[in-house]
Design a protein around this motif. Structure first.
Motif, mmCIF file in Angstrom:
data_model
loop_
_atom_site.group_PDB
_atom_site.id
_atom_site.type_symbol
_atom_site.label_atom_id
_atom_site.label_comp_id
_atom_site.label_asym_id
_atom_site.label_seq_id
_atom_site.Cartn_x
_atom_site.Cartn_y
_atom_site.Cartn_z
ATOM 1 N N LYS A 167 32.783 -48.767 -30.791
ATOM 2 C CA LYS A 167 32.600 -49.059 -29.365
ATOM 3 C C LYS A 167 33.405 -50.286 -28.967
ATOM 4 C CE LYS A 167 28.144 -49.160 -30.181
ATOM 5 N NZ LYS A 167 28.095 -48.443 -31.473
ATOM 6 N N TRP A 168 33.862 -50.285 -27.727
ATOM 7 C CA TRP A 168 34.586 -51.428 -27.182
ATOM 8 C C TRP A 168 33.873 -51.884 -25.908
ATOM 9 C CZ3 TRP A 168 36.607 -51.696 -22.272
ATOM 10 C CH2 TRP A 168 36.662 -50.489 -21.555
ATOM 11 N N GLY A 169 34.122 -53.111 -25.494
ATOM 12 C CA GLY A 169 33.547 -53.604 -24.247
ATOM 13 C C GLY A 169 32.761 -54.889 -24.409
ATOM 14 N N TYR A 170 32.374 -55.213 -25.637
ATOM 15 C CA TYR A 170 31.764 -56.499 -25.966
ATOM 16 C C TYR A 170 32.639 -57.183 -27.011
ATOM 17 C CZ TYR A 170 27.137 -56.051 -23.743
ATOM 18 O OH TYR A 170 26.105 -55.953 -22.855
ATOM 19 N N THR A 171 32.831 -58.476 -26.855
ATOM 20 C CA THR A 171 33.562 -59.274 -27.829
ATOM 21 C C THR A 171 32.579 -60.138 -28.603
ATOM 22 O OG1 THR A 171 35.558 -59.342 -26.464
ATOM 23 C CG2 THR A 171 35.335 -61.046 -28.165
ATOM 24 N N TYR A 172 32.643 -60.091 -29.921
ATOM 25 C CA TYR A 172 31.776 -60.894 -30.772
ATOM 26 C C TYR A 172 32.221 -62.350 -30.709
ATOM 27 C CZ TYR A 172 29.481 -62.534 -35.083
ATOM 28 O OH TYR A 172 28.730 -63.221 -36.006
ATOM 29 N N THR A 173 31.300 -63.252 -30.370
ATOM 30 C CA THR A 173 31.660 -64.653 -30.151
ATOM 31 C C THR A 173 30.847 -65.630 -30.994
ATOM 32 O OG1 THR A 173 30.106 -64.766 -28.280
ATOM 33 C CG2 THR A 173 32.409 -64.226 -27.776
ATOM 34 N N ALA A 174 30.017 -65.137 -31.909
ATOM 35 C CA ALA A 174 29.111 -66.022 -32.656
ATOM 36 C C ALA A 174 29.768 -66.712 -33.847
ATOM 37 C CB ALA A 174 27.898 -65.240 -33.136
ATOM 38 N N ASP A 175 30.977 -66.278 -34.221
ATOM 39 C CA ASP A 175 31.713 -66.913 -35.312
ATOM 40 C C ASP A 175 30.865 -66.990 -36.582
ATOM 41 O OD1 ASP A 175 33.938 -68.070 -36.496
ATOM 42 O OD2 ASP A 175 33.328 -70.123 -35.970
ATOM 43 N N TRP A 176 30.198 -65.891 -36.901
ATOM 44 C CA TRP A 176 29.385 -65.747 -38.116
ATOM 45 C C TRP A 176 28.244 -66.769 -38.167
ATOM 46 C CZ3 TRP A 176 30.011 -61.258 -40.226
ATOM 47 C CH2 TRP A 176 29.347 -60.954 -41.424
ATOM 48 N N SER A 177 27.648 -67.024 -37.022
ATOM 49 C CA SER A 177 26.510 -67.944 -36.942
ATOM 50 C C SER A 177 25.303 -67.195 -36.398
ATOM 51 C CB SER A 177 26.848 -69.119 -36.016
ATOM 52 O OG SER A 177 25.697 -69.891 -35.735
ATOM 53 N N THR A 178 24.102 -67.608 -36.827
ATOM 54 C CA THR A 178 22.889 -66.983 -36.309
ATOM 55 C C THR A 178 22.320 -67.739 -35.113
ATOM 56 O OG1 THR A 178 21.535 -68.240 -37.880
ATOM 57 C CG2 THR A 178 22.254 -66.043 -38.556
ATOM 58 N N ASP A 179 22.832 -68.918 -34.836
ATOM 59 C CA ASP A 179 22.271 -69.719 -33.744
ATOM 60 C C ASP A 179 23.309 -70.072 -32.688
ATOM 61 O OD1 ASP A 179 23.752 -71.479 -35.203
ATOM 62 O OD2 ASP A 179 22.114 -72.877 -35.639
ATOM 63 N N ALA A 180 24.289 -69.193 -32.510
ATOM 64 C CA ALA A 180 25.301 -69.415 -31.478
ATOM 65 C C ALA A 180 24.672 -69.349 -30.089
ATOM 66 C CB ALA A 180 26.410 -68.368 -31.598
ATOM 67 N N GLU A 181 25.257 -70.064 -29.156
ATOM 68 C CA GLU A 181 24.748 -70.028 -27.783
ATOM 69 C C GLU A 181 24.914 -68.633 -27.185
ATOM 70 O OE1 GLU A 181 25.457 -72.269 -23.459
ATOM 71 O OE2 GLU A 181 26.306 -73.101 -25.301
ATOM 72 N N ARG A 182 26.038 -67.980 -27.476
ATOM 73 C CA ARG A 182 26.284 -66.606 -27.033
ATOM 74 C C ARG A 182 26.840 -65.819 -28.219
ATOM 75 N NH1 ARG A 182 29.227 -66.021 -21.291
ATOM 76 N NH2 ARG A 182 28.151 -64.016 -21.450
ATOM 77 N N HIS A 183 26.251 -64.684 -28.474
ATOM 78 C CA HIS A 183 26.677 -63.879 -29.615
ATOM 79 C C HIS A 183 27.736 -62.848 -29.239
ATOM 80 C CE1 HIS A 183 23.648 -65.191 -32.647
ATOM 81 N NE2 HIS A 183 23.045 -65.596 -31.546
ATOM 82 N N GLU A 184 27.780 -62.450 -27.981
ATOM 83 C CA GLU A 184 28.756 -61.457 -27.543
ATOM 84 C C GLU A 184 28.953 -61.573 -26.043
ATOM 85 O OE1 GLU A 184 26.900 -57.962 -29.084
ATOM 86 O OE2 GLU A 184 25.352 -57.905 -27.550
ATOM 87 N N VAL A 185 30.154 -61.218 -25.607
ATOM 88 C CA VAL A 185 30.508 -61.307 -24.188
ATOM 89 C C VAL A 185 30.977 -59.929 -23.723
ATOM 90 C CG1 VAL A 185 32.047 -62.346 -22.495
ATOM 91 C CG2 VAL A 185 31.115 -63.745 -24.354
ATOM 92 N N LYS A 186 30.413 -59.463 -22.629
ATOM 93 C CA LYS A 186 30.706 -58.123 -22.113
ATOM 94 C C LYS A 186 31.873 -58.163 -21.131
ATOM 95 C CE LYS A 186 28.258 -54.249 -19.871
ATOM 96 N NZ LYS A 186 26.935 -53.806 -19.365
#
Length: 323
Positions: A96-115
């Protein structure tokens, strides 16, 4: 169409697929992850876990595997598994496409994905998916379409998707949110040169959230393959978190709550593939028992009492923590 491969499969589990959302990245919203995954969720550890799940799934008859650009390294893990096991020509690979993973392999990122459902995102992520999966990519879906998504009205994007379809890629979409039925019906109306654009739909449907069912039946009748995700409501219908009704039915059947939850979906005539989101091989084995669960009318009636109002369901889902 790649899903025709499943139509001739003879294993009882061929209509259960394996989704990689829970193991392609260290953080996700499923319940129970602290027990399911190793304490050190390194890239190598989750690659090893993903490959073990893929091996177990294939050995037990699963033939559809589901990834996404936003599922961390899920495409990378799947591509590596396929490379090491040449000749598996009877499987279907979707992403699937349409979300970009933004957590940089972290569990406590402020945003995990951007649509972002723009043409630019499609072209960038299509190149990324092709770079990993190449000609093993059978199905490419727009990730989490809602009624207000620009992907439903962008004619230039539609033309590019139709071009990909003409070259042999199956084009589909997934949905999320309380208005899934509206999004499905809007997508069914999208055409290019008078022909329907989409050939698959992947939606959330489970014992708690059934609102998409009529629209999914319409999609099936229109010739689309229906893929069901989140059949266990991100863990709310599994193990210790399951409602008493599910626990009682599972105990009587001598199986897990997860098998009961997935079995209720498999009986729907419009359900082409039902995804397991297992994070361990034991969970996967339990999920696959859904193929042999025979629910009677009384049990189905009792399960129907669990249905929630869609907005309430999705509001609670939005509060689930990433961990």
């Amino acid at each position: 169409m790649p899903f025709a491969r499943l139509a001739t499969a003879t294993t009882p589990t061929c209509h259960i697929g394996l989704g990689l959302a829970a193991v392609g990245r260290p953080g996700y919203i499923n319940l129970g992850r602290d027990e399911d995954l190793p304490a050190e969720r390194t890239v190598d550890a989750l690659r090893e876990r993903t490959h073990a799940l893929l091996d177990a799934a294939y050995a037990q008859g699963v033939r559809y595997f589901d990834a996404a650009r936003s599922y961390g390294r899920s495409e990378e893990f799947l591509a590596g598994w396929l490379k090491d096991r040449p000749g598996l020509d009877d499987i279907v690979v979707g992403s699937k496409w349409g979300y970009t993973y933004t957590a940089d392999w972290s569990t406590d990122a402020e945003r995990h994905e951007v649509k972002d459902h723009t043409l630019a995102t499609y072209e960038r992520q299509r190149a990324e998916s092709d770079g990993l999966l190449g000609d093993r990519l059978d199905l490419y879906q727009i990730h989490s379409v809602t009624p207000d998504s620009p992907a439903l009205t962008d004619k230039e994007l539609h033309a590019k998707l139709a071009e990909a379809a003409a070259q042999g890629l199956t084009v589909g979409f997934s949905t999320s949110g309380p208005a899934q039925a509206d999004a499905i019906r809007a997508a069914l109306a999208v055409t290019v040169d008078g022909e329907p654009l989409f050939r698959t739909v992947q939606s959330t449907y489970n014992a708690l959230e059934t609102s998409a069912a009529p629209a999914l039946a319409e999609a099936h009748d229109a010739g689309l393959t229906v893929i069901v995700k989140e059949g266990m409501a991100n863990g709310q219908l599994a193990g210790p978190h399951a409602p008493d009704v599910v626990k009682e039915i599972a105990e009587r059947a001598g199986l897990g709550c997860d098998a009961v939850a997935l079995a209720a979906i498999l009986r729907e005539p419009w359900a082409g593939v039902v995804l397991s989101g297992a994070a361990t091989t034991n969970q996967l084995a339990s999920n696959l028992h859904a193929a042999v669960v025979d629910l009677d009318d009384d049990q189905l009636t009792r399960l129907a009492t669990l249905v929630e109002e869609p907005h309430a369901y999705w509001e609670r889902r939005a509060q689930l923590p990433w961990h």
